[in-house]
Design a protein around this motif. Structure first.
Motif, PDB file in Angstrom:
ATOM      1  N   UNK A  17       0.852  -1.201   0.000  1.00  0.00           N
ATOM      2  CA  UNK A  17       0.000   0.000   0.000  1.00  0.00           C
ATOM      3  C   UNK A  17       0.887   1.250   0.000  1.00  0.00           C
ATOM      4  N   UNK A  18       1.905   1.229   0.825  1.00  0.00           N
ATOM      5  CA  UNK A  18       2.794   2.399   0.902  1.00  0.00           C
ATOM      6  C   UNK A  18       3.456   2.628  -0.464  1.00  0.00           C
ATOM      7  N   UNK A  19       3.990   1.553  -1.035  1.00  0.00           N
ATOM      8  CA  UNK A  19       4.693   1.697  -2.318  1.00  0.00           C
ATOM      9  C   UNK A  19       3.763   2.243  -3.403  1.00  0.00           C
ATOM     10  N   UNK A  20       2.581   1.635  -3.517  1.00  0.00           N
ATOM     11  CA  UNK A  20       1.678   2.066  -4.593  1.00  0.00           C
ATOM     12  C   UNK A  20       1.105   3.459  -4.341  1.00  0.00           C
ATOM     13  N   UNK A  21       0.876   3.778  -3.076  1.00  0.00           N
ATOM     14  CA  UNK A  21       0.413   5.134  -2.741  1.00  0.00           C
ATOM     15  C   UNK A  21       1.458   6.147  -3.212  1.00  0.00           C
ATOM     16  N   UNK A  37       4.159  20.686  -1.526  1.00  0.00           N
ATOM     17  CA  UNK A  37       5.278  19.746  -1.673  1.00  0.00           C
ATOM     18  C   UNK A  37       4.893  18.334  -1.267  1.00  0.00           C
ATOM     19  N   UNK A  38       5.533  17.347  -1.887  1.00  0.00           N
ATOM     20  CA  UNK A  38       5.417  15.978  -1.378  1.00  0.00           C
ATOM     21  C   UNK A  38       6.816  15.376  -1.236  1.00  0.00           C
ATOM     22  N   UNK A  39       6.998  14.620  -0.148  1.00  0.00           N
ATOM     23  CA  UNK A  39       8.257  13.913   0.116  1.00  0.00           C
ATOM     24  C   UNK A  39       7.886  12.434   0.208  1.00  0.00           C
ATOM     25  N   UNK A  40       8.461  11.619  -0.651  1.00  0.00           N
ATOM     26  CA  UNK A  40       7.985  10.231  -0.761  1.00  0.00           C
ATOM     27  C   UNK A  40       8.833   9.241   0.040  1.00  0.00           C
ATOM     28  N   UNK A  41       8.141   8.230   0.552  1.00  0.00           N
ATOM     29  CA  UNK A  41       8.719   7.277   1.508  1.00  0.00           C
ATOM     30  C   UNK A  41       9.159   5.967   0.830  1.00  0.00           C
ATOM     31  N   UNK A  42       8.903   5.820  -0.486  1.00  0.00           N
ATOM     32  CA  UNK A  42       9.205   4.547  -1.169  1.00  0.00           C
ATOM     33  C   UNK A  42      10.662   4.145  -0.933  1.00  0.00           C
ATOM     34  N   UNK A  43      10.878   2.883  -0.597  1.00  0.00           N
ATOM     35  CA  UNK A  43      12.209   2.370  -0.257  1.00  0.00           C
ATOM     36  C   UNK A  43      12.341   2.153   1.242  1.00  0.00           C
ATOM     37  N   UNK A  44      11.512   2.853   2.025  1.00  0.00           N
ATOM     38  CA  UNK A  44      11.632   2.770   3.489  1.00  0.00           C
ATOM     39  C   UNK A  44      10.450   2.015   4.110  1.00  0.00           C
ATOM     40  N   UNK A  45       9.678   1.339   3.278  1.00  0.00           N
ATOM     41  CA  UNK A  45       8.425   0.705   3.732  1.00  0.00           C
ATOM     42  C   UNK A  45       8.595  -0.256   4.897  1.00  0.00           C
ATOM     43  N   UNK A  69       4.122   6.906   4.721  1.00  0.00           N
ATOM     44  CA  UNK A  69       4.329   5.505   5.136  1.00  0.00           C
ATOM     45  C   UNK A  69       3.947   5.295   6.591  1.00  0.00           C
ATOM     46  N   UNK A  70       4.274   6.280   7.436  1.00  0.00           N
ATOM     47  CA  UNK A  70       3.917   6.168   8.857  1.00  0.00           C
ATOM     48  C   UNK A  70       2.398   6.130   9.013  1.00  0.00           C
TER      49      UNK A  70
END
Ligand SMILES: Cc1ncc(C[n+]2csc(CCOP(=O)(O)OP(=O)(O)O)c2C)c(N)n1
Ligand SMILES: [Mg+2]
Length: 322
Positions: A17-21, A37-45, A69-70
């Protein structure tokens, strides 16, 4: 370790869910559909998922500017998150917070936060509340390697240890603070070594290894819940996207990006779970399809939602003007 097959499936779904979001948000941002702004969490799931797997809705987390992701791992509704990122009235904060301030206190998510290092003192606050009321609620404070150098984080760690508060400090060391490499801004070899300064346990784990994170979090959260005080966990990983969307990431070499891709937390989780026969290919495929539908539904929900009424501009804010 308390990992059951059900928990494994849940963890896989959360990471997916985090990755696809995040992939969807990147796409929408590039199309100019998202304000702010957006800061993306992909990689830290694996970090948020491995830690929050031990928390209930009654427990609290504090977050960062990279908070999607949090939120997902703590159970915040995906539709309300997407609507918030769009700035719509159905958003978690009625469209007034945007990506960097998504909060849902009922779910124990005390807020993404644009102020680097601000989560530490907030975590001490909710943990002090739990201690004073004599509950067993735990607060997890997520913070970055850049935030680790902020005075607020040192003050928070010291306070949490002086008062033996039920806090788990989780440093997401993704190797960069904006474009500044960790080795350049940090004098210590391990951020976890700083636990010694405050007399709390500190460990460093692979931030792409769900199992290592889950195990370290189980121990630290158990300790906090038993009233034995705070702990520090440093998770070493990376982020796939730039610091913010639009950052060309020129400070990361192609070689480093290739190394990161080989450490993908979700691919590694799938591989290990299948090797141990804890997840089947069928379950994975079904989950992937379900999660993709959830994300599509969230976009539809956000797009069909209304903008906040202009009369709402002075509600739910601290300052009424005039
Ligand atoms: C108090 C404060 N100082 C500086 C900034 C600008 N800023 C935003 S994010 C960031 C880097 C944070 O790095 P890190 O804590 O490692 O988190 P990451 O972005 O890597 O997840 C900085 C300096 C800020 N928002 N707040
Ligand atoms: Mg960082």
């Amino acid at each position: 370790m308390s990992l059951t097959k059900e928990k494994m499936l849940e963890a896989y779904a959360t990471m997916k869910k985090i990755r696809l979001f995040e992939e969807k948000v990147a796409e929408l941002f590039a199309e100019g559909k998202l304000p702010g702004f957006v800061h993306l969490y992909a990689g830290e799931e694996a970090i948020a998922t491995g830690v929050c797997a031990h928390l209930s809705e009654r427990d609290y987390i504090t977050s960062t500017h990279r908070g999607h992701g949090h939120c997902i791992a703590k159970g915040v509704d995906i539709n309300s998150m997407m609507a918030e990122v769009y700035g719509k009235v159905t958003g978690a904060c009625k469209g007034k917070g945007g990506s960097m301030h998504i909060a849902d206190v009922d779910k124990g998510m005390l807020g993404a936060n644009g102020i680097v290092g601000a989560g530490g003192p907030l975590a001490c606050g909710s943990a002090l509340m739990a201690k004073t009321l004599g509950t067993d609620q735990v607060t997890v404070c997520f913070f970055g390697d850049g935030a680790a150098e902020q005075g607020t984080m040192h003050e928070a760690m010291n306070l949490a240890c002086c008062w033996s508060l039920p806090v788990v400090f989780v440093c997401e060391n993704n190797g960069y603070a904006e474009s500044t490499p960790w080795g350049y801004h940090c004098a210590a070899k391990n951020i976890s070594d700083r636990g010694v300064a405050y007399d709390m346990p500190g460990v460093t784990v692979d931030g792409t290894d769900f199992f290592a994170i889950y195990e370290a979090a189980e121990e630290a959260i158990g300790r906090a819940r038993r009233g034995e005080g705070a702990s520090l966990i440093e998770c070493r990983g990376f982020r796939y996207y730039g610091h913010f969307e639009g950052d060309a990431m020129l400070y990361v070499t192609e070689e480093e990006k290739k190394r990161n891709r080989a450490r993908d937390p979700i691919e590694n989780f799938k591989k290990r779970a299948q090797e141990r026969e804890l997840l089947s290919a069928k379950q994975i495929a079904e989950t992937d399809a379900k999660v993709a539908a959830i994300i599509e539904e969230a976009v539809k929900y956000a797009e069909e939602s209304a903008w906040p009424d202009s009369k709402e501009v002075f509600t739910d804010v601290y300052v009424n003007y005039p």
